[in-house]
Design a protein around this motif. Sequence first.
Motif, short mmCIF file in Angstrom:
data_model
loop_
_atom_site.label_atom_id
_atom_site.label_comp_id
_atom_site.label_asym_id
_atom_site.label_seq_id
_atom_site.Cartn_x
_atom_site.Cartn_y
_atom_site.Cartn_z
N ARG A 1 10.80 4.06 0.60
CA ARG A 1 12.08 3.73 -0.02
C ARG A 1 12.22 4.49 -1.34
O ARG A 1 11.23 4.79 -2.01
CB ARG A 1 12.18 2.24 -0.34
N VAL A 2 13.47 4.75 -1.72
CA VAL A 2 13.78 5.31 -3.03
C VAL A 2 13.64 4.17 -4.03
O VAL A 2 14.20 3.10 -3.83
CB VAL A 2 15.21 5.90 -3.06
N THR A 3 12.89 4.39 -5.11
CA THR A 3 12.70 3.32 -6.09
C THR A 3 13.52 3.52 -7.35
O THR A 3 13.88 2.55 -8.01
CB THR A 3 11.22 3.17 -6.48
N ASP A 4 13.84 4.79 -7.71
CA ASP A 4 14.57 5.04 -8.95
C ASP A 4 15.27 6.38 -8.87
O ASP A 4 14.77 7.33 -8.25
CB ASP A 4 13.60 5.02 -10.14
N ILE A 5 16.44 6.46 -9.51
CA ILE A 5 17.19 7.72 -9.60
C ILE A 5 17.64 7.88 -11.05
O ILE A 5 18.26 6.97 -11.61
CB ILE A 5 18.42 7.72 -8.67
N ARG A 6 17.32 9.02 -11.65
CA ARG A 6 17.71 9.29 -13.04
C ARG A 6 18.12 10.75 -13.19
O ARG A 6 17.65 11.61 -12.46
CB ARG A 6 16.55 9.04 -13.98
N LEU A 7 18.98 11.00 -14.17
CA LEU A 7 19.33 12.37 -14.53
C LEU A 7 18.28 12.85 -15.52
O LEU A 7 18.01 12.20 -16.53
CB LEU A 7 20.72 12.41 -15.17
N ASP A 8 17.65 13.98 -15.23
CA ASP A 8 16.55 14.47 -16.05
C ASP A 8 16.97 15.69 -16.85
O ASP A 8 17.03 16.80 -16.31
CB ASP A 8 15.35 14.79 -15.17
N PRO A 9 17.25 15.53 -18.17
CA PRO A 9 17.65 16.67 -18.99
C PRO A 9 16.52 17.69 -19.19
O PRO A 9 16.77 18.84 -19.52
CB PRO A 9 18.07 16.04 -20.32
N GLN A 10 15.28 17.28 -18.95
CA GLN A 10 14.14 18.19 -19.10
C GLN A 10 14.07 19.21 -17.96
O GLN A 10 13.42 20.24 -18.08
CB GLN A 10 12.83 17.39 -19.13
N HIS A 11 14.70 18.92 -16.84
CA HIS A 11 14.65 19.78 -15.66
C HIS A 11 16.06 20.20 -15.26
O HIS A 11 16.54 19.88 -14.16
CB HIS A 11 13.95 19.07 -14.50
N GLU A 12 16.75 20.91 -16.15
CA GLU A 12 18.07 21.48 -15.88
C GLU A 12 19.09 20.44 -15.42
O GLU A 12 19.93 20.73 -14.58
CB GLU A 12 17.96 22.60 -14.84
N TYR A 13 18.99 19.23 -15.94
CA TYR A 13 19.91 18.14 -15.62
C TYR A 13 20.00 17.87 -14.12
O TYR A 13 21.06 17.60 -13.58
CB TYR A 13 21.29 18.39 -16.21
N GLN A 14 18.88 17.96 -13.47
CA GLN A 14 18.83 17.61 -12.05
C GLN A 14 18.56 16.12 -11.91
O GLN A 14 18.08 15.45 -12.83
CB GLN A 14 17.73 18.40 -11.34
N ALA A 15 18.86 15.59 -10.73
CA ALA A 15 18.57 14.19 -10.44
C ALA A 15 17.09 14.06 -10.07
O ALA A 15 16.61 14.75 -9.17
CB ALA A 15 19.45 13.69 -9.31
N LYS A 16 16.39 13.19 -10.79
CA LYS A 16 14.98 12.92 -10.50
C LYS A 16 14.93 11.66 -9.65
O LYS A 16 15.32 10.58 -10.09
CB LYS A 16 14.20 12.72 -11.78
N VAL A 17 14.47 11.81 -8.43
CA VAL A 17 14.39 10.69 -7.48
C VAL A 17 12.93 10.29 -7.33
O VAL A 17 12.09 11.11 -6.97
CB VAL A 17 14.99 11.08 -6.11
N THR A 18 12.64 9.03 -7.66
CA THR A 18 11.28 8.51 -7.50
C THR A 18 11.22 7.78 -6.17
O THR A 18 12.10 6.97 -5.85
CB THR A 18 10.92 7.55 -8.65
N GLU B 1 0.85 -1.19 0.00
CA GLU B 1 0.00 0.00 0.00
C GLU B 1 0.88 1.24 0.00
O GLU B 1 1.31 1.71 1.05
CB GLU B 1 -0.91 0.01 1.24
N SER B 2 1.19 1.76 -1.19
CA SER B 2 2.10 2.90 -1.25
C SER B 2 1.67 3.87 -2.35
O SER B 2 0.80 3.56 -3.16
CB SER B 2 3.53 2.42 -1.52
N TYR B 3 2.27 5.05 -2.33
CA TYR B 3 2.06 6.02 -3.40
C TYR B 3 3.42 6.56 -3.82
O TYR B 3 4.38 6.55 -3.06
CB TYR B 3 1.09 7.13 -2.97
N GLN B 4 3.49 7.00 -5.07
CA GLN B 4 4.75 7.44 -5.68
C GLN B 4 4.85 8.96 -5.69
O GLN B 4 3.86 9.65 -5.97
CB GLN B 4 4.85 6.94 -7.13
N LEU B 5 6.04 9.46 -5.42
CA LEU B 5 6.36 10.88 -5.54
C LEU B 5 7.67 11.01 -6.30
O LEU B 5 8.49 10.10 -6.29
CB LEU B 5 6.54 11.52 -4.16
N GLN B 6 7.85 12.15 -6.96
CA GLN B 6 9.13 12.47 -7.60
C GLN B 6 9.65 13.76 -6.98
O GLN B 6 8.88 14.67 -6.71
CB GLN B 6 8.98 12.68 -9.11
N ALA B 7 10.96 13.80 -6.78
CA ALA B 7 11.60 15.00 -6.25
C ALA B 7 12.85 15.25 -7.08
O ALA B 7 13.50 14.31 -7.57
CB ALA B 7 11.96 14.83 -4.78
#
Length: 155
Positions: A67-84, A38-44
């Motif tokens: 828990r952190v589920t995924d980490i990606r570099l997001d070129p759409q958002h000034e090359y910030q790390a997108k943490v799911t 029973e969880s919900y997802q957020l991105q930061a």
Amino acid sequence: MERTTLDLWVGAFVVAGVGALVVLALKVGNLSTYNVSESYQLQAYFTNIGGLKPKASIKSAGVLIGRVTDIRLDPQHEYQAKVTMSLDKRYQFPKDTVPKILTAGLLGEQYIGFEPGEDEKMLVNGDEVRKTQSAVVLEDLIGRFLYSKASSNSD
């Protein structure tokens, strides 16, 4: 008949040993303390995640909430790390909550700490959190300290 009974006991002992190793591995990996049913997802988005890794803990007031589920570099958002992040549905947080990348101890593992805000609206599945606090990088702090000392000595 005696040989069969001995083989049965050895087999049972081996199965129990393997089971104990699995339980120990889950405890050491801190994976047994969080149920993802029973969880919900957020991105930061963070400018620097330091040594944060997938499956890192997410805590609020010292309580494991996800828990952190995924980490990606997001070129759409000034090359910030997108943490799911996957958070337990039992814990709802205001929209102005600030996720911070913290370190357990001086050189321990990194995790995300949630600092709840005061907004009346709550975060829901799929929300993006923009206001975050990135990891403190020890090398950067030392460099700034040395630079400030060098510039103050030259005056």
